[in-house]
Every structure is written in structure tokens, then in C-alpha cells.
Write an enzyme that holds these catalytic residues in place. Structure first.
Site, mmCIF file in Angstrom:
data_model
loop_
_atom_site.group_PDB
_atom_site.id
_atom_site.type_symbol
_atom_site.label_atom_id
_atom_site.label_comp_id
_atom_site.label_asym_id
_atom_site.label_seq_id
_atom_site.Cartn_x
_atom_site.Cartn_y
_atom_site.Cartn_z
ATOM 1 C CE1 TYR A 92 -35.455 0.281 11.431
ATOM 2 C CE2 TYR A 92 -37.381 -1.057 11.937
ATOM 3 C CZ TYR A 92 -36.339 -0.719 11.094
ATOM 4 O OH TYR A 92 -36.191 -1.353 9.904
ATOM 5 N NE ARG A 145 -40.708 -3.328 2.135
ATOM 6 C CZ ARG A 145 -40.449 -4.167 3.131
ATOM 7 N NH1 ARG A 145 -40.595 -5.442 2.984
ATOM 8 N NH2 ARG A 145 -39.998 -3.726 4.313
ATOM 9 C CE LYS A 163 -33.850 -4.075 11.006
ATOM 10 N NZ LYS A 163 -35.023 -4.437 10.244
ATOM 11 C CD GLU A 234 -33.705 -3.722 7.124
ATOM 12 O OE1 GLU A 234 -33.042 -4.691 7.527
ATOM 13 O OE2 GLU A 234 -34.886 -3.536 7.438
ATOM 14 C CG ASP A 235 -36.893 -1.738 4.544
ATOM 15 O OD1 ASP A 235 -37.210 -2.895 4.899
ATOM 16 O OD2 ASP A 235 -37.259 -0.734 5.162
ATOM 17 C CG ASP A 257 -34.331 -8.049 9.932
ATOM 18 O OD1 ASP A 257 -34.054 -9.061 10.605
ATOM 19 O OD2 ASP A 257 -35.124 -7.179 10.310
ATOM 20 C CG ASP A 258 -36.959 -6.447 4.883
ATOM 21 O OD1 ASP A 258 -37.259 -5.775 5.872
ATOM 22 O OD2 ASP A 258 -36.133 -6.088 4.021
ATOM 23 C CG ASN A 397 -46.686 -4.591 10.695
ATOM 24 O OD1 ASN A 397 -47.319 -4.719 11.720
ATOM 25 N ND2 ASN A 397 -45.494 -5.119 10.497
HETATM 26 P P1 NAI Z 1 -46.498 -9.210 -0.214
HETATM 27 O O1 NAI Z 1 -47.102 -8.127 -0.994
HETATM 28 O O2 NAI Z 1 -45.269 -9.919 -0.719
HETATM 29 O O3 NAI Z 1 -47.591 -10.360 0.054
HETATM 30 C C1 NAI Z 1 -48.947 -10.159 0.359
HETATM 31 C C2 NAI Z 1 -49.707 -11.420 -0.052
HETATM 32 O O4 NAI Z 1 -51.051 -11.350 0.402
HETATM 33 C C3 NAI Z 1 -49.773 -11.633 -1.556
HETATM 34 O O5 NAI Z 1 -49.530 -12.990 -1.821
HETATM 35 C C4 NAI Z 1 -51.217 -11.268 -1.892
HETATM 36 O O6 NAI Z 1 -51.686 -11.992 -2.990
HETATM 37 C C5 NAI Z 1 -51.914 -11.728 -0.628
HETATM 38 N N1 NAI Z 1 -53.217 -11.104 -0.423
HETATM 39 C C6 NAI Z 1 -53.575 -9.819 -0.607
HETATM 40 N N2 NAI Z 1 -54.882 -9.655 -0.311
HETATM 41 C C7 NAI Z 1 -55.354 -10.862 0.057
HETATM 42 C C8 NAI Z 1 -56.615 -11.343 0.457
HETATM 43 N N3 NAI Z 1 -57.664 -10.527 0.536
HETATM 44 N N4 NAI Z 1 -56.737 -12.623 0.779
HETATM 45 C C9 NAI Z 1 -55.668 -13.449 0.719
HETATM 46 N N5 NAI Z 1 -54.455 -13.059 0.341
HETATM 47 C C10 NAI Z 1 -54.297 -11.778 0.004
HETATM 48 O O7 NAI Z 1 -46.222 -8.615 1.225
HETATM 49 P P2 NAI Z 1 -45.314 -9.216 2.412
HETATM 50 O O8 NAI Z 1 -43.948 -8.588 2.391
HETATM 51 O O9 NAI Z 1 -45.441 -10.687 2.405
HETATM 52 O O10 NAI Z 1 -46.049 -8.608 3.696
HETATM 53 C C11 NAI Z 1 -47.379 -8.962 4.031
HETATM 54 C C12 NAI Z 1 -47.764 -8.321 5.350
HETATM 55 O O11 NAI Z 1 -46.989 -8.867 6.403
HETATM 56 C C13 NAI Z 1 -47.561 -6.806 5.396
HETATM 57 O O12 NAI Z 1 -48.659 -6.184 6.000
HETATM 58 C C14 NAI Z 1 -46.347 -6.632 6.249
HETATM 59 O O13 NAI Z 1 -46.403 -5.420 6.973
HETATM 60 C C15 NAI Z 1 -46.473 -7.821 7.185
HETATM 61 N N6 NAI Z 1 -45.183 -8.170 7.752
HETATM 62 C C16 NAI Z 1 -45.073 -8.222 9.128
HETATM 63 C C17 NAI Z 1 -43.843 -8.453 9.722
HETATM 64 C C18 NAI Z 1 -43.757 -8.542 11.218
HETATM 65 O O14 NAI Z 1 -44.733 -8.570 11.887
HETATM 66 N N7 NAI Z 1 -42.582 -8.641 11.800
HETATM 67 C C19 NAI Z 1 -42.630 -8.578 8.914
HETATM 68 C C20 NAI Z 1 -42.869 -8.609 7.473
HETATM 69 C C21 NAI Z 1 -44.107 -8.386 6.944
#
Ligand code: NAI
Length: 535
Positions: A92, A145, A163, A234-235, A257-258, A397
């Protein structure tokens, strides 16, 4: 045994390779087709490990394991189950991402089913080609994605394959019951379209109603052909993932799952953290940095759990605040997209995260912003000034995007932070005390949840199942884990954890009238990779 001779050796679900006994070789037409020494499963595992560990790169290790899966699934799962912590990053994230990017180059043997936008009108016929009649878990993607790597087109198939191998390794769901499904709707990744080895449709992505229609046909056909299957999204990209979930959550046994799995892992981390702070969920005030898919999913699940614990919905939402790149999300801002409006509360504008912490005194700070370093010294010190044990989750991440490192979280809070991250960080020793950061890995939740759904044959997967899974995961975190600051159990206990989650989820399905089975045998559903005798 239907199969004999070379056909038996080529069937990965039945093949035992050199472990066929002499009597089996004689009875099943295998004499002379294998070297004479009859090997035990343990000897085969040792051979695989020896080869695996001599591979020079992670991608080579991936190819080695996938090729084994294609030859002998019992041996593959025996190896994976016994070495899950070591091999999870190979089968994974992150290595599977590389494999998706190189799908056209690495391709050896097809696994799962492919439905393309050219197949409209004949999806049910394609599903009928799948040889296993009783499919229980389908993981499907349209490849748009893939992890943090964007549009990988048909190469995204690596994700459902990976998965599902975690469903089997982590929760014992038999591989015969699992089906990876690729919806090839084209790709907007020009490099793939230009690649002569690309294996998908060479066209731009299907969008809008045409995409919806294909998914509708897939979901409808799947429900007809495999009426007992869990259908996992997924994704998919955010702009399709949310509408698909809304459309199907009350019409099928489905989840994303996301969105929902991530939320459950975060909620579990919060519940574990509360065992350390001693305060109930309904008293928490949570600030999210980032207001995208992850933040929205986590906030919805926390709000639902607060409502379950007695808060009126509006009051629950008021305990959750979003900060985006323009500052605090408040009523009256004219730049807010729809999903942020639920968390836009009455409050004067606040331009920065630091000022938000000073104004709102949150108990927990959750980073899902991809803004590396956004939890700086001042932010962490402000959280530590407001809370004896500030809860700080930097979930973005990969590691390079994390809002802070474990070292910073512990260092700037005088060792008081309760910290978890999306990507793994090593333990930190501070003034003679070692803090072990938790990693919010979705693999803690989805295998167990799927096990509970399969065992109970639940018709639907309401958000309450994720909240239940989160509470169960938190309860699986031992006092010794918490003592080290680790808010998730060790991955080496994944099967035990999955059994607990599966049992809780199945019990909830029965309580809520969603189960087709009155007394689900969750443990009995768990397959252990061992050879059966064929004679
Ligand atoms: P997304 O693109 O939908 O959301 C990102 C958000 O952050 C947007 O609202 C954007 O406006 C905001 N943003 C960007 N730069 C910013 C800044 N400087 N200050 C404040 N806000 C800011 O992305 P998503 O899917 O919500 O993922 C976000 C992060 O969370 C990614 O890095 C992803 O890898 C991580 N993630 C971690 C998971 C885990 O630990 N299990 C699972 C899903 C996501």
C-alpha cells in the site's frame, strides 16, 4: 477438486506449489510437474522472505509480492499477514503509488475487473464473466485522485488491489470474496495519453452526466449480480466523491474510505486522546486548519458522535471551526464554498490560525491543509498555553506536507502535546522521556468495518458504524500505548483490532435492523492462510 495438473498449478487460489503432498501429486495429476522435495508452508515463507529482502528497491519488492499473489494466494497472505508492518508500505502507500504510475510498464497479469466508458449497456454481462459467484467486497476507483499523485487513469487499479489485500491480511476476509474493480473513464493525464505503453482508454475523462450514468449502471449491476457485496468507492476526485457518496449511501451497501474511513481514524485518535485528558467529547472545541474533503469528513463524524452523546446538532457544529487560507471561516465571508457553510459561525473575522487559537481557545487542533510547517512554534505554544494536554494532529500527507513534525509538537509544548500525524514520524525523546507519535492510518478501520459488514450482511453503512468503529479502535489502544503517548494500537495487532471492530459493527447492524444475519459469526468469517488437504 475440479482442477488437476497444470490448470491447478495456475490457479492462484488453489495452487500450493511445492507444498503439494506426494499423495496429492499422485491423485491430482501433478507427478513430474514439480521438483521432488515436498516443502512446508513455513519453508516456502522463508524462501519468499529471503528473495524479498534481497530486492534492491521497494518497487522490486512490490513486483515480487504481486507476482507471488498471482501464483499462490495462500502463501502470499501467509507472508503478508506475518509481516504486515514491514510490507504495508510496499503493498500500500507509498510504494503502490509508484506501481500505479508505472502500471503500463510493470503489467504482468490482469487482476480484478475492468469496465470502461465504452462498456455502457453491457456492464452486467461483464460482471457475469467474473468466475466467483459470491463476491462480498468490491473496491472500485476511476483513478482520478490516486493517493496524492492525481490522475493515474487505468493505472489506479493498483489501489483497489492493494486495499483488498489489506482487507484479507488485516481482517481475514477470504480473497475469493474480494473483487478489485477499475472504472476506466479515460484520463486527463497527458503523459499517460502520450505513453505508448499506457493500457487504458486513450481519451479525455468522461465527466458530468455521462460519468454518473456509468457509475449508476455499475452500482445497479453490482447489486444485482452480487447482492451481498459491500461496494467501496476509493480515490475518486473530491468533486465526484462527495456527490457519489450522497447519491448512494442510502441506496446501497457503500462507503468512501477517503472521506469516512479517514474521519473514523481521526475520531478514534480524538477518543484516545480524551482518555489522556479525561474530558468528554462534547466539551471539546476543535479547530481544523484546512477546509477540504478530509476536514469536512472528519468534522461531520465528530459532530455526529457529539449528537449521539447528547448535544443538539447546531451546538455540536458550533464546537467545530475551520480555518482556511483566508483565515477563520465565519458567517458573512463572501468567498465560501458550499461545504464550508455548515461550519461558518457568527464571529468577527480572524485573519490567522494563531489569532484563532487565542480567540477560541480550542482543545484540539487538526491539520488537514497540506500547509507544511503551519503549526509553528507560536501556534503550538499558544495551544500549550490554553491546555494542560493540547491535542495536535498534523494529518497532511506526505511527510513533506505535515503541519509540524513530532519533534516540534513535543518540543514546543514542553512534552505535553498529544500528537498524531498522517505520515509516520519516529519516536522523540525529550528530557529522558520517550514520546511515540500515533499514525492515523486508515488500515486501522476499513478492514474491521468491512469484516463486520460482511459477517452481518448489513444492507447499509450509516455514519454511526464509523463512529462505533472509532470508539472500538480507541478502546483497543492499551494503557501502555497511551503511557508512551501513542493513541493508536500497534499495527502488529491488526487482526485482533479488526475482530473487535468487526464485532462492534456487526452488533450495531443487528441492533439497527440493517443485518440479514441474526447472530453474525464474525470470528468465523476470518480466514487464516493455511493449506487445506485436497484429497
Ligand atoms: P483538499 O484539497 O480537499 O483540502 C485542503 C484544504 O486546505 C483546502 O480547503 C485548502 O483551502 C486548505 N489550505 C491549503 N493551504 C492552506 C493554508 N496555507 N492555510 C489554511 N488552509 C489551507 O485536500 P484533503 O483531501 O482534505 O486532504 C488534505 C490533507 O489531508 C492532505 O495532505 C491529505 O494527504 C491529508 N489526509 C490525511 C489522511 C490520513 O492521515 N489518514 C487521510 C486523508 C487526507
Amino acid at each position: 477438486m475440479k482442477l488437476r495438473g497444470p490448470a491447478l498449478l495456475r490457479d492462484p487460489l488453489l495452487n500450493k506449489g511445492t507444498a503439494f503432498t506426494e499423495a496429492e501429486r499422485e491423485a491430482l495429476g501433478l507427478e513430474g510437474l514439480l521438483p521432488p522435495h515436498v516443502t512446508t508452508l513455513e519453508e516456502q515463507v522463508a524462501r519468499v522472505l529471503d528473495n524479498y529482502r534481497r530486492k534492491p528497491t521497494n518497487l522490486e519488492r512490490y513486483i515480487h509480492l504481486i507476482s507471488l499473489q498471482d501464483r499462490n494466494e495462500t502463501l502470499f497472505y501467509r507472508v503478508l499477514t506475518g509481516h504486515l508492518e514491514e510490507m504495508m508500505p510496499i503493498v500500500y502507500t507509498p510504494t503502490v503509488g509508484e506501481a500505479c504510475q508505472q502500471f503500463g510498464k510493470l503489467f504482468r497479469r490482469a487482476r480484478g475487473l475492468y469496465v470502461s466508458s465504452e462498456d455502457r449497456g453491457k456492464v452486467a454481462r461483464i460482471f457475469a464473466n467474473w468466475p466467483e459467484p459470491d463476491v462480498r467486497v468490491v473496491v472500485m476507483t476511476d483513478g482520478e485522485r490516486i493517493l496524492g499523485l492525481g490522475d493515474q487513469g487505468v493505472g489506479g487499479m493498483g489501489i483497489p488491489v492493494g486495499k483488498l489485500s489489506l482487507y484479507t491480511a488485516g481482517a481475514g476476509i477470504h480473497p475469493r470474496l474480494c473483487l478489485p474493480l477499475m472504472l476506466d473513464v479515460g484520463t486527463d493525464n497527458q503523459a499517460l495519453l502520450d505513453d505508448p505503453l499506457y493500457l487504458g482508454l486513450r481519451q479525455r475523462r468522461l465527466r458530468g452526466a455521462a460519468h454518473d450514468d456509468l457509475v449508476t449502471e455499475v452500482m445497479t449491476a453490482a447489486q444485482t449480480v452480487w447482492p451481498r457485496a459491500l461496494l467501496q468507492f476509493e480515490d475518486f476526485a473530491n468533486n465526484t466523491a462527495f456527490p457519489l457518496l450522497e447519491r448512494w449511501r442510502d441506496r446501497a451497501c457503500t462507503f468512501n474510505d477517503d472521506i469516512q474511513g479517514t474521519a473514523a481514524v481521526a475520531l478514534a485518535g480524538l477518543y484516545s486522546a480524551l482518555r489522556l485528558t479525561g474530558r468528554p467529547l462534547v466539551e471539546q472545541r476543535v479547530v481544523f486548519l484546512g477546509a477540504g474533503a478530509a476536514a469536512t469528513g472528519i468534522a461531520a463524524l465528530i459532530a455526529g458522535a457529539m449528537v449521539d452523546e447528547g448535544l443538539p446538532p447546531a451546538e455540536a457544529r458550533r464546537r467545530l471551526w475551520f480555518v482556511d487560507s483566508q483565515g477563520l471561516v465565519v458567517k458573512g465571508r463572501d468567498d465560501l464554498e458550499g461545504h464550508k457553510l455548515r461550519y461558518a459561525h457568527e464571529h468577527p473575522p480572524v485573519p490567522t490560525l494563531l489569532e484563532t487559537i487565542r480567540a477560541l481557545s480550542p482543545t484540539a487542533l487538526i491539520g488537514v491543509s497540506t500547509a507544511a510547517g503551519a503549526f509553528d512554534r507560536a501556534v503550538i505554544e499558544a495551544m500549550a498555553a490554553k491546555n494542560e494536554r493540547p491535542i495536535i494532529f498534523a494529518l497532511s500527507n506526505p511527510t513533506s506536507k505535515s503541519e509540524c513534525t513530532a519533534e516540534q509538537a513535543y518540543g514546543f509544548s514542553g512534552g505535553r502535546a498529544i500528537f498524531a500525524s498522517g505520515s509516520p514520524f519516529p519516536p522523540v525523546t525529550l528530557n529522558g522521556r520517550t514520546h511515540v507519535p500515533g499514525q492515523g492510518n486508515n488500515a486501522y478501520i476499513f478492514p474491521g468495518l468491512g469484516l463486520g459488514v460482511v459477517a452481518s450482511q448489513a444492507r447499509r453503512i450509516p455514519d454511526r458504524m464509523f463512529a462505533e468503529a472509532a470508539r472500538t479502535l480507541a478502546a483497543q489502544t492499551s494503557a501502555a500505548d497511551l503511557e508512551m503517548g501513542r493513541i493508536y494500537p500497534s499495527l502488529s495487532r491488526i487482526r485482533e483490532v479488526s475482530l473487535a471492530i468487526g464485532s462492534a459493527v456487526a452488533a450495531l447492524a443487528v441492533r439497527e435492523g440493517l443485518a440479514a444475519v441474526a447472530a453474525p459469526d464474525v470470528a468465523g468469517q476470518m480466514w487464516t492462510p493455511e493449506y487445506e488437504s485436497y484429497i
